[in-house]
Design a protein around this motif. Structure first.
Motif, short mmCIF file in Angstrom:
data_model
loop_
_atom_site.label_atom_id
_atom_site.label_comp_id
_atom_site.label_asym_id
_atom_site.label_seq_id
_atom_site.Cartn_x
_atom_site.Cartn_y
_atom_site.Cartn_z
N ILE A 182 5.47 -10.42 -6.21
CA ILE A 182 4.92 -9.13 -6.39
C ILE A 182 3.67 -8.74 -7.19
O ILE A 182 3.97 -8.98 -8.67
N ASP A 183 2.78 -8.54 -6.70
CA ASP A 183 1.38 -8.18 -7.63
C ASP A 183 1.04 -6.98 -6.86
O ASP A 183 0.31 -7.11 -5.99
N VAL A 184 0.94 -6.01 -7.81
CA VAL A 184 0.48 -4.80 -7.31
C VAL A 184 -0.82 -4.28 -7.78
O VAL A 184 -1.43 -3.03 -7.83
N SER A 185 -1.32 -5.21 -8.47
CA SER A 185 -2.59 -4.99 -9.20
C SER A 185 -3.77 -4.91 -7.99
O SER A 185 -3.75 -5.28 -6.92
N SER A 186 -4.72 -4.05 -8.47
CA SER A 186 -5.83 -3.82 -7.40
C SER A 186 -6.47 -5.06 -6.88
O SER A 186 -6.89 -5.31 -5.83
N GLU A 187 -6.56 -6.22 -7.81
CA GLU A 187 -7.37 -7.39 -7.39
C GLU A 187 -6.19 -8.13 -6.25
O GLU A 187 -6.92 -8.67 -5.36
N ALA A 188 -5.08 -8.04 -6.45
CA ALA A 188 -4.25 -8.80 -5.56
C ALA A 188 -4.31 -8.05 -4.43
O ALA A 188 -3.93 -8.75 -3.34
N VAL A 189 -4.27 -6.66 -4.29
CA VAL A 189 -4.06 -5.84 -3.07
C VAL A 189 -5.57 -6.12 -2.32
O VAL A 189 -5.41 -6.35 -1.01
N THR A 202 0.87 -1.06 0.05
CA THR A 202 0.16 0.03 0.13
C THR A 202 0.96 1.07 -0.06
O THR A 202 0.51 2.28 -0.72
N MET A 203 1.86 1.44 0.85
CA MET A 203 2.72 2.50 0.86
C MET A 203 3.69 2.66 -0.08
O MET A 203 4.07 3.78 -0.58
#
Length: 574
Positions: free
Chosen positions: A351-358, A185-186
């Motif tokens: 590392i998955d920064v997609s919205s779905e992963a988050v 997030t950060m």
């Protein structure tokens, strides 16, 4: 169990040893005789801090050695300790005892040995963790810390200890997920940049598609192509020298000089002889002819494999430049480049920064937190119930230790979740039933704190077996009936454990199975102390001295004899 302890040049003790038995052992002697040095020696065996000031004046080093037996311990604890010794390279001696020793130099440096092998002092601490526990004035002060009080409560109830292990597992899982979510997030932008960098590198390596060891093979091939004319000429000359046909390759050659023909003639000549020795030589020439034929075939294959394409060398040099670009950026060689690529791909997949992963990580974190809080709630409930039981049992023990109106309580308060749970524990003591209980640190005197500590150890030690408990003058400031009760409880504690007590109280010493006396000899130029085992009249005399310094009177010895007989008769009922 501690079977024997030997001390050299520690404080006032120049050289002394004592064999110890199971049950209750007391150490007595005049003030300053060196009883504290025995406890100091035990602390050194437990991996305690080495203090050069403890080394006897004029000596280069002090040495403490202890012999330990594991027979009385539970099987799992004994196996754990045995595995620890073996992992350090040590072993038991011929008697099945484990020898631990500590040497402290006058310069302050120290050495530790366990099972015949040199080990760090921390290994001795691990070795004695389940074997030997020392309680003294400093240990009483440590009991005042919230961490120690929480650990004591958890130790009291096995169900609580099991819940603590479960809680730490789910807490660790939640913390890992929460940390990952916070980073994603950060540091979303930084992680996205990291993803781009890793993907670019992987694509760059995949576009070149190197093979393992290709750079090494390519160097050899390029070197061969650069010398291809010389190589072809050398191989051809060798081939025609063996098989002939030099005219086809532009060589001026006499057919009679062909190696295969000459060897064949020599072989036929020898094999046609009736002489066995010549026939044997002919057979050996046959072996040479076969080897020559193999060499001829390999030379033909070598010549056939030499590239005829004039562009081959240029293509290889171009390929080499592509590989060098990768080795300059990612690793020293192609094998290293491929290993780097595998690691990069593994990291990229994590590392998955997609919205779905988050969003998924948020749900997983929330679920893990819910599970952690549920286990924390169970742990709090179990601790609260255990705290009530422990408070009642310690209160009952204190009443038997001449604190008849005192009330001991264990307060469990909620705090933010940590690695030990969501609870804070504090031991409280009230002088009577009506008074408000207050923290031990502000409500207990030194003598009261000693008795609280003993009561706790009696209760907590009820489930232990085969360990060695050392009490260093915990009866300070206690006398009369309380002293008798302390002796009685120490004797009960020694039914299943080895208990060693440094005491000035004859009421405590009378309950002992083994009575050790530390005596001091003051000379003109030095002071020395030694440890003796007292039995019979000598023990009665020591008790009389401890009662009121009356060891030389009939009255004193009679009083001591009566005290000893009464205590030993009571011991027989435990």
């Amino acid at each position: 169990m501690l079977a024997e302890i030997s001390i050299e040049n520690l404080g006032v003790i120049s050289a002394s040893s004592a064999e110890l038995s199971s049950g209750l052992t007391v150490l007595t002697g005049e003030t300053g005789a060196g009883k504290t040095m025995v406890v100091s020696g035990l602390r050194l065996l437990c991996g305690g801090r080495a203090d050069a000031s403890r080394v006897r004046t004029g000596a280069q080093h002090a040495v403490v050695e202890g012999r330990f037996l594991l027979d009385a311990l539970p099987a799992d604890a004994a196996h754990t300790i045995q595995d620890l010794v073996e992992s350090a390279g040590g072993r038991a001696d011929e008697n099945g005892e484990f020898i631990a020793s500590r040497q402290v130099n006058s310069t302050g440096r120290s050495k530790a040995h366990l099972g015949g092998r040199s080990v760090p002092a921390a290994t001795l601490q691990d070795f004695t963790a389940e074997l030997l526990t020392i309680h003294g004035q400093n240990d009483q002060l440590r009991l005042l810390s919230p961490e120690r009080q929480l650990a004591a409560l958890d130790r009291f109830d096995p169900d609580v200890a099991e819940l603590v292990d479960s809680y730490r597992t789910v807490y660790g899982a939640w913390r890992t997920l929460a940390k990952d979510l916070k980073e994603r997030t950060m540091k979303r932008r930084e992680l996205a940049q990291e993803v781009d960098r890793l993907q670019f590198a992987i694509n760059e390596i995949d576009e070149v598609a190197p093979e393992p060891g290709e750079d090494t093979v390519l160097i050899q091939d390029i070197r061969r192509l650069q010398d291809i004319d010389t190589l072809r000429e050398q191989a051809t000359l060798a081939l025609v020298s063996i098989d002939g046909g030099g005219a086809l390759f532009g060589f001026d050659q006499d057919d009679e000089s062909v190696a295969s023909d000459l060897l064949g003639r020599a072989e036929n000549a020898l094999n046609s002889s009736d002489d066995e020795e010549l026939k044997a030589l002919g057979n050996r020439l046959g072996d040479l002819t076969a080897t020559l034929s193999d060499i001829s075939a390999e030379l033909g294959a070598f010549l056939s494999a030499l590239p005829a394409d004039s562009q081959a060398l240029e293509n290889m040099l171009l390929r080499q430049q592509q590989l060098k670009l990768l080795t300059r950026k990612y690793a020293a060689d192609i094998d290293g480049v491929l290993a780097w690529r595998d690691k990069a791909e593994a990291k990229l997949s994590s590392i998955d920064v997609s919205s779905e992963a988050v969003e998924k990580l948020k749900k997983d974190t929330a679920a893990a937190e819910k599970k952690m809080l549920a286990v924390a709630k169970k742990l709090t409930k179990a601790r609260t119930a255990a705290a009530e039981k422990l408070g009642a049992l310690v209160t009952e023990e204190l009443q038997g230790l001449a604190m008849t109106k005192s009330r001991f309580e264990v307060a469990v308060r909620s705090i933010a979740p940590s690695s030990d749970g969501a609870d804070e524990v504090e031991f409280l003591l009230a002088p009577n039933r009506e008074a408000e209980p207050r923290p031990l640190a502000t409500s207990a005197s030194g003598g009261e704190l000693s008795r609280v500590m003993l009561a706790l150890e009696v209760i907590l030690g009820a489930g232990t077996k085969g360990t060695t408990l050392v009490f260093d003058e915990i009866d300070a400031g206690v006398g009369g009936r309380a002293a008798v009760e302390i002796g009685r409880r120490l004797a009960r504690l020694a039914v299943h454990n080895q208990v060693i007590v440094v005491t000035h109280l004859p009421q405590v010493a009378a309950y002992a199975d083994t009575h050790l006396h530390v005596a001091k000899d003051v000379g003109d130029s030095s002071v020395t102390s030694g440890v003796d085992t007292l039995t019979g009249d000598r023990r009665v005399e020591e008790l009389a001295r401890m009662l009121a310094g009356l060891e030389d009177t009939e009255t004193g010895r009679a009083h001591a004899q009566e005290l000893l007989l009464k205590a030993q008769d009571e011991r027989a009922t435990f």
